[in-house]
Design a protein around this motif. Structure first.
Motif, PDB file in Angstrom:
ATOM      1  N   LEU A 250      39.259  36.018  21.463  1.00 35.36           N
ATOM      2  CA  LEU A 250      39.753  36.860  22.557  1.00 35.36           C
ATOM      3  C   LEU A 250      41.214  37.206  22.340  1.00 35.36           C
ATOM      4  O   LEU A 250      41.625  38.362  22.540  1.00 35.36           O
ATOM      5  N   ASP A 251      42.032  36.212  21.943  1.00 34.01           N
ATOM      6  CA  ASP A 251      43.458  36.468  21.734  1.00 34.01           C
ATOM      7  C   ASP A 251      43.686  37.490  20.631  1.00 34.01           C
ATOM      8  O   ASP A 251      44.566  38.356  20.752  1.00 34.01           O
ATOM      9  N   GLU A 252      42.923  37.394  19.549  1.00 33.16           N
ATOM     10  CA  GLU A 252      43.077  38.348  18.450  1.00 33.16           C
ATOM     11  C   GLU A 252      42.697  39.757  18.911  1.00 33.16           C
ATOM     12  O   GLU A 252      43.391  40.731  18.593  1.00 33.16           O
ATOM     13  N   LEU A 253      41.605  39.866  19.642  1.00 34.59           N
ATOM     14  CA  LEU A 253      41.171  41.171  20.117  1.00 34.59           C
ATOM     15  C   LEU A 253      42.185  41.766  21.083  1.00 34.59           C
ATOM     16  O   LEU A 253      42.474  42.970  21.044  1.00 34.59           O
ATOM     17  N   GLN A 254      42.722  40.946  21.945  1.00 33.92           N
ATOM     18  CA  GLN A 254      43.716  41.435  22.904  1.00 33.92           C
ATOM     19  C   GLN A 254      44.981  41.894  22.182  1.00 33.92           C
ATOM     20  O   GLN A 254      45.569  42.928  22.536  1.00 33.92           O
ATOM     21  N   THR A 255      45.390  41.158  21.155  1.00 33.84           N
ATOM     22  CA  THR A 255      46.573  41.539  20.383  1.00 33.84           C
ATOM     23  C   THR A 255      46.376  42.899  19.713  1.00 33.84           C
ATOM     24  O   THR A 255      47.259  43.762  19.746  1.00 33.84           O
ATOM     25  N   VAL A 256      45.196  43.092  19.116  1.00 27.17           N
ATOM     26  CA  VAL A 256      44.912  44.369  18.455  1.00 27.17           C
ATOM     27  C   VAL A 256      44.875  45.500  19.481  1.00 27.17           C
ATOM     28  O   VAL A 256      45.449  46.572  19.260  1.00 27.17           O
ATOM     29  N   LEU A 257      44.207  45.272  20.614  1.00 28.81           N
ATOM     30  CA  LEU A 257      44.098  46.314  21.628  1.00 28.81           C
ATOM     31  C   LEU A 257      45.472  46.701  22.159  1.00 28.81           C
ATOM     32  O   LEU A 257      45.771  47.887  22.349  1.00 28.81           O
ATOM     33  N   ARG A 258      46.321  45.713  22.398  1.00 31.14           N
ATOM     34  CA  ARG A 258      47.668  46.029  22.886  1.00 31.14           C
ATOM     35  C   ARG A 258      48.454  46.811  21.839  1.00 31.14           C
ATOM     36  O   ARG A 258      49.194  47.740  22.167  1.00 31.14           O
ATOM     37  N   ARG A 259      48.283  46.424  20.568  1.00 30.73           N
ATOM     38  CA  ARG A 259      49.034  47.103  19.508  1.00 30.73           C
ATOM     39  C   ARG A 259      48.586  48.556  19.356  1.00 30.73           C
ATOM     40  O   ARG A 259      49.413  49.470  19.285  1.00 30.73           O
TER      41      ARG A 259
END
Length: 503
Positions: A250-259
């Motif tokens: 989840l953290d990785e996906l959220q980081t990519v989405l924010r970027r």
């Protein structure tokens, strides 16, 4: 164990469609699928949603399956045979949508009104359900939970192994996806280009959905797509660096989405997530001896534009009747080799189309410059028509060594005077000879292939100025008669595509 005419590895839409084509032609067929069951969340809505375009829709229509596919997709099963369908979505190029109202349908080559739509949405699960039922009706055996571990050719056929089990057939076809075991075990060369991005498909709940725009959004750092059903797709231009052997957190996906979105959006919960890249590879040939490839087993690329499924179904439609004729022993010399000759250039073009879209989406000055040019082009009527024609497969033309511009194209949906459409004449998988001459000039010639070619001398509502047309089982125009019909020319074409005349 009994020997089959054909073993197909992979029970996705391509493998099942090919199985139906072979079963329709009377072949004994076994389909092996590594997954233990036919249904999964990845194949159902919304994760399994795919766009179908003209070539695929036409294939279902010509086999009498379109109403069933529409019904399984939640659409009205029937359609008005007297009214041409309207295009509701026309696809996109690199996330830049095509306005259906901006397409010049009159400029599309050899187009006749047809109730079959040029585009529609379906799901892998819906398509596979329809094809599985049809395969069962045709005597095609489909076995799940059978991962292939070995394949070998011998003088008379192929042996396919799964653990300690062996399945024998005269021919084998790998329809087992981008990581095809058949392709690797059989030693097919697979060449192309490495990825520029890692893509993510995520079904998640978002704390601040209003922070994201719906639809495709190109950003200075990538691209994201937000659909009303909560599915999010993202492209992170990291050179395909993410380790796809594991699930993203989840953290990785959220980081990519924010970027890629440039927002501080928060993912509350991730229900499903998968990754993909724009790696674009193609088998150098689709046949090695008695082993063939179709669909993603033969070519892989990014999912941009929804070309993968449609290209794979086109492979199956092209291969099915040729392999069936080879199994029966009535194929003309070299017929099966035309499968690679005709379909390989189509796959190569799709790979280049995908690469062009990726280049246009690059988050740098070059990508932005290309985006600006493409936006200007698709804002024009000619530009929109060109892109739609390409995506829908309406520009596809096989090189059949004839200069006539209709030969090698998908046949127009000719309508007989009584309302019967060409698609309805093709439900049994035979070729079709349409004789518009009015005095049955081709009847005697066609009779020499009576078990392979259906003859129709009925008047049509619009003959496009032609005197006669020979159509292959895959719907491709193989010969044209103009003016005074030359029966000898017809017979040469019939021999080329349907083998030696029957006694």
């Amino acid at each position: 164990m009994s020997e089959f005419d054909v073993v197909i590895v992979g029970a996705g839409p391509v493998g099942l469609f090919l199985g139906c084509e072979l079963g329709l032609a009377g072949c004994s067929v076994l389909v092996l699928e590594r997954e233990s069951a036919p249904h999964s969340p990845w194949r159902a809505e919304p994760l399994g949603n795919r766009g179908l375009f003209s070539t695929s829709i036409g294939a279902f229509d010509r086999r009498g399956l379109l109403s069933a596919v529409r019904k399984a997709s939640g659409l009205p099963a029937g359609f008005d045979a007297d009214e041409p369908s309207r295009v509701r979505f026309a696809g996109h190029f690199a996330g830049m949508g095509i306005n259906p109202a901006n397409i010049d349908f009159d400029a599309l080559p050899y187009r006749l009104p047809s109730p079959a739509p040029d585009s529609m949405m379906s799901s892998l699960d819906a398509i596979e359900t329809v094809l599985s039922e049809r395969a069962s009706e045709l005597g095609v055996q489909v076995r799940y939970g059978v991962p292939v571990s070995g394949i070998a050719q011998h003088n008379r056929g192929v042996s396919v192994r799964s653990g300690d089990r062996e399945f024998r057939a005269r021919w084998a076809v790998g329809c087992d996806g981008g990581r095809s075991v058949v392709r690797k075990l059989a030693g097919f060369e697979f060449v192309g280009t490495e990825p520029q991005f890692t893509g993510y498909s995520v079904l998640a709940s978002i704390a601040e959905p209003h922070e994201l725009r719906s639809g495709f959004t190109l950003t200075p750092t990538g691209m994201y797509l937000l659909r009303p059903d909560g599915l999010i797709s993202m492209m992170d231009f990291d050179g395909g660096a993410f380790d796809r052997a594991r699930q993203p957190t989840l953290d990785e996906l959220q980081t990519v989405l924010r970027r890629v979105s440039g927002t501080a959006v928060t993912l509350n919960e991730v229900h499903y997530a998968s990754t993909f890249t724009d790696r674009a590879m193609q088998a150098s040939t689709y046949r090695r001896g008695r082993i063939l490839l179709a669909g993603d087993a033969a070519h892989i690329h990014s999912p941009l534009g929804g070309q993968g499924l449609n290209t794979g179904l086109g492979d199956a439609m092209n291969l099915g009747w040729k392999l069936a004729a080879t199994v029966r022993g009535d194929a003309s010399e070299g017929l099966l080799d035309t499968y690679t000759r005709e379909r390989h250039p189509i796959g190569a073009h799709v790979l280049d189309w995908s690469r062009a879209q990726v280049t246009a989406m690059r988050p740098d000055s070059y990508g932005k410059a290309i985006q600006a040019v493409i936006r200007d082009l698709i804002a024009t009527r000619d530009g929109s028509t060109y892109v739609f024609e390409t995506i829908a497969g309406l520009s596809t033309r096989y090189d059949l060594d004839d200069a006539h511009p209709l030969i090698g194209r998908s046949a127009p949906d000719f309508r007989l005077a009584d309302g019967t459409r060409l698609a309805e004449l093709m439900h049994d998988g035979l070729g079709v000879a349409l004789d518009f001459s009015g005095d049955h000039q081709l009847e005697d010639s066609v009779s020499h292939w009576r078990n392979r070619i259906r003859y129709s001398a009925a008047r049509v509502r619009n003959d496009l100025g032609l005197a006669a047309v020979l159509i292959r089982p895959d719907g491709i125009v193989a010969w044209i008669g103009e003016g005074d019909i030359d029966p000898a020319a017809f017979e040469r074409a019939a021999t080329r595509w349907f083998g030696t005349a029957e006694s």
